[in-house]
Design a protein around this motif. Structure first.
Motif, mmCIF file in Angstrom:
data_model
loop_
_atom_site.group_PDB
_atom_site.id
_atom_site.type_symbol
_atom_site.label_atom_id
_atom_site.label_comp_id
_atom_site.label_asym_id
_atom_site.label_seq_id
_atom_site.Cartn_x
_atom_site.Cartn_y
_atom_site.Cartn_z
ATOM 1 N N HIS A 29 0.838 -1.206 0.000
ATOM 2 C CA HIS A 29 0.000 0.000 0.000
ATOM 3 C C HIS A 29 0.872 1.256 0.000
ATOM 4 N N VAL A 32 2.748 1.752 -3.364
ATOM 5 C CA VAL A 32 1.905 2.169 -4.463
ATOM 6 C C VAL A 32 1.403 3.614 -4.245
ATOM 7 N N CYS A 62 -0.280 -0.259 -12.273
ATOM 8 C CA CYS A 62 -1.267 -1.288 -12.644
ATOM 9 C C CYS A 62 -0.740 -2.688 -12.329
ATOM 10 N N LEU A 65 -0.648 -3.219 -8.454
ATOM 11 C CA LEU A 65 -1.998 -3.358 -7.890
ATOM 12 C C LEU A 65 -2.637 -4.683 -8.277
ATOM 13 N N HIS A 68 -1.146 -7.304 -6.077
ATOM 14 C CA HIS A 68 -1.655 -7.116 -4.717
ATOM 15 C C HIS A 68 -3.081 -7.683 -4.597
ATOM 16 N N HIS A 97 -12.084 -4.311 -5.650
ATOM 17 C CA HIS A 97 -11.049 -4.867 -6.518
ATOM 18 C C HIS A 97 -11.548 -4.949 -7.958
ATOM 19 N N ALA A 100 -11.399 -1.647 -9.481
ATOM 20 C CA ALA A 100 -10.010 -1.284 -9.766
ATOM 21 C C ALA A 100 -9.533 -2.002 -11.033
ATOM 22 N N VAL A 128 -7.881 3.267 -4.281
ATOM 23 C CA VAL A 128 -6.904 2.516 -3.493
ATOM 24 C C VAL A 128 -6.795 3.101 -2.079
#
Ligand code: FE2
Length: 172
Positions: A29, A32, A62, A65, A68, A97, A100, A128
């Motif tokens: 986290h 990013v 991208c 994430l 993750h 998610h 995203a 995020v």
């Protein structure tokens, strides 16, 4: 901050001291978030020279994430689903998610770095931020209150992330 003494280390259960999967995910986290801040600065300055850097940075965001979200969906959330009495929080995270992923797909397929491109990356950053808050305030503390071995899960997640990173580096 005071350093831990030998006694502190040996009086506390290992679980409280060793970094666990939540620490690992929170490191993601933080990393990013730094990338998003850098992107925002570049997009705000909007210098012609920053277009390629901005595109590269957006692609890295991208990729990070996606990895993750994948490890959370594959490893952490299913384990928590078995432990939590109230799983609405996890469903909410999953919906976030999905949102995203949709933005990520749009960013990846964009042909041009323009205002809309920048806006999508920044909205992704805001999503995020919300996800991070929810994990820090709700999901991680509840996960740590279960009997799950989150230190062992950290190893599992690290390994899976390495696999995903290697797959990214080798084009199919
Ligand atoms: Fe997360």
């Amino acid at each position: 901050m005071m350093a831990l003494t030998y006694r502190d280390l040996h009086m506390k259960p290992r679980k409280e001291i060793l970094p666990d999967v939540c620490d690992l995910l929170d490191d993601d986290h933080k990393a990013v978030r730094k990338m998003f801040l850098e992107f925002r600065q570049m997009a705000t300055a909007n210098t012609a020279g920053s277009v390629n850097t901005r595109k590269d940075l957006a692609m890295r965001i991208c990729a990070e994430l996606t990895m993750h979200a994948t490890v959370e969906e594959e490893i952490l959330y299913p384990a928590l689903r078995k432990e939590f009495r109230q799983t609405l929080l996890l469903a909410e995270a999953q919906v976030e998610h999905a949102g995203a992923r949709d933005l990520i797909a749009q960013i990846r397929s964009a042909n041009e770095v323009n205002e809309m491109f920048d806006a999508k990356v920044m909205v992704l950053g805001e999503n995020v931020d919300h996800h991070v808050k929810q994990e820090r305030i709700d999901i991680f503390p509840k996960a740590r209150a279960t009997s799950l071995d989150l230190v062992a899960m950290r190893k599992q997640v690290t390994q899976r992330k390495e696999e995903l990173r290697a797959a990214l580096a080798t084009p199919a």
